[in-house]
Scaffold this motif. Structure first.
Motif: not given
Length: 515
Positions: A321-327, A354-363, A475-476
């Motif tokens: 969760l902290y990582l997603v919030a930071l991103l 799998l978090f849903g729409d984070l508006s960033i592309k992660i690979k 979402a998490y």
């Protein structure tokens, strides 16, 4: 009771009096002494207008007054320009000889790093008529042989057994960039492949290459080259010496002692790392000739000058969760997220997507992936189509992507060397960058102790709003459920494919026995 002191590794005498690279300054290309005008033009096409301090220092010891009198050991921070530091003088030196043969070998621990280094050589070598080859297993060995070895042209009507023309096979390249495994393949089985003309050996990421044996590639290369120790180099570039007056020349008394009137070693070695080992037993494997150490400052471990380090304290079990919030806070800035293993890399990247729409592309960028997929992912990252790469430590070394603003340690590195190589993916070439490390409370003390080894005793806290964490909980939980299903599905596919492979292997073996 007597206190037992911990024995420290002895420091070799030549490492006690290094050349301090930090005393040098950037040098505009038009002021670099003896630089071939063709190479100057090639560098300008690469948008390079001046040499960095480490490049200037190495240039002085190779083309200038040093003239490759000694093997060079270069310990300089990541992103300081080490690749061009050795590529440029080697290309200039080789440009004075017209005979086509393999004269420079650059060995690197990973395929991705080798591809990157090859690009640097390929950008400057053709300007002076030199060709560069690659031996990393990216293509079949037959394709590599076709690139590296020039087959003799037979006259019309002439019939000849290939076994009889081995002596006529010639190298198609002057410089070879290779990984140890594929290098050994060519040494052991490629007809016409020879190191007998080798003048320069570069061991990049030396500490890693010495730590892992890689099929005993190093003693093999040294054995193949030490039998012929004839001098290939003039004693000094006298015509260059006077032109070095415009460049700051930093040399200590005694550097040239014992070299006047003597021939150069048959094989010149250059070894490089951001965390060069000081272990005598490891360095002895290189059989260095009167080595000269070039390093930045007095500290062994150096972080990039414009790097900002932060620690982010996470609640137990909520690190994702902290990582997603930071991103989300970092937006579309290029980020590299490091985990402790390839398995963790895959799971974390799957979870984030799998978090849903984070508006960033992660690979994912992992050693578990085929090279073609990694190259495609890295290309998309460079072009900005992907904003976040999730990697393991196997991918840290030397990876150079312009515009990486942030590095995030999802898992705290166990060693200061690892931290330095991770953090070095940002703040490169004089640019600014940030390194965030996610920690649980019990890790803070160990993290501080680790960074003290790089004289970094003050790492500020970075906090994300608690409201951001709370807004991601639903979402998490949903993503965790989907992750479990995905992992089980992947495990099932692996079991099935393994069963099919086992049956196929058994059938082949049975058929072979029947024949």
């Amino acid at each position: 009771m007597m206190e037992v002191k911990k024995r420290s590794t002895p420091i070799l005498p030549w490492m006690r009096s290094p050349i301090d690279v930090s005393l040098f300054e950037d040098c505009p290309l038009n002021l670099v002494p003896c630089l071939d005008p063709r190479l100057e033009a090639a560098l300008e096409k690469m948008a390079i207008s001046s040499l960095f301090p480490v490049q200037v220092a190495v240039w002085q010891e190779t083309i200038g007054p040093g003239a490759f009198e000694r093997d060079l050991c270069i310990n300089s921070p990541t992103g300081s320009g080490k690749t061009l530091a050795y590529a440029l003088p080697i290309v200039q030196k080789l440009s004075t000889r017209s005979v086509k043969c393999l004269r420079a070998l650059v060995v690197l621990p990973t395929r991705d790093l080798a591809l990157q280094v090859k690009e640097v050589f390929a950008a400057i070598a053709p300007a002076v008529g030199l060709s560069v080859g690659l031996a990393v297993g990216q293509s079949s060995i037959a394709d590599e042989i076709a690139e590296l070895i020039k087959r003799p042209k037979l006259e019309v009507g002439m019939c000849c057994d290939p076994e009889d023309v081995t002596f006529e096979l010639q190298s198609s390249v002057d410089i070879l960039v290779a990984t140890p495994g594929r290098l050994m393949d060519h040494i052991n089985s490629t007809k016409g492949f020879t190191l007998e003309h080798l003048c320069y050996l570069v061991v990049d990421e030396t500490d890693r290459l010495l730590r892992e044996s890689y099929q005993s590639w190093l003693p093999t290369v040294l054995q193949l080259t030490q039998s012929n120790n004839e001098s290939l180099f003039p004693l000094a570039n006298l015509f260059c010496s006077s032109t070095f007056g415009s460049l700051k020349t930093i040399r200590r008394s005694g550097v040239e002692r014992g070299f006047k009137g003597k021939s150069h070693p048959r094989l010149v070695k250059m070894v490089l790392s951001a965390t060069l080992t000081q272990d005598p037993s490891k360095l002895s494997q290189l059989n260095l000739h009167h080595p000269l150490l070039l390093t930045t400052g007095k500290r062994r471990y150096q972080l990039p000058e414009k790097l900002e380090s932060y620690k982010l304290i996470c609640e137990p079990n909520l690190r994702p969760l902290y990582l997603v919030a930071l991103l989300q806070e970092l937006g579309e800035e290029k980020c590299i997220v490091f985990t402790s293993s390839t398995e963790s890399t895959h799971r974390l990247c799957t979870l984030l997507n799998l978090f849903g729409d984070l508006s960033i592309k992660i690979k994912e960028y992992s050693g578990l992936q085929p090279q073609s997929l990694r190259s495609k992912t890295l290309k998309s990252f460079r072009e900005g189509k992907v904003q976040v790469l999730v990697c393991s430590d196997a991918m840290t070394r030397g990876m150079d992507v312009e515009g990486v603003r942030n590095v995030i340690n999802y898992d705290m590195p166990a060693y200061i060397k690892t931290y330095i190589h991770r953090a070095g993916r940002t703040a490169r070439a004089g640019q600014a960058g940030r390194c965030f490390t996610l920690l649980h409370k019990h890790e803070v003390k160990r993290f501080k102790k680790m960074l003290l080894k790089a004289d970094n005793d003050s790492v500020p806290h970075y906090s994300v709003p608690s409201s951001s964490i709370e807004s991601l909980r639903d979402a998490y939980n949903s993503a965790l459920g989907k992750l479990k299903e995905t992992v089980e599905s992947e495990a099932s596919r692996k079991r099935k494919s393994g069963f099919k492979f086992s049956k196929l292997s058994k059938a082949k073996a049975t058929g072979h026995q029947k024949r």
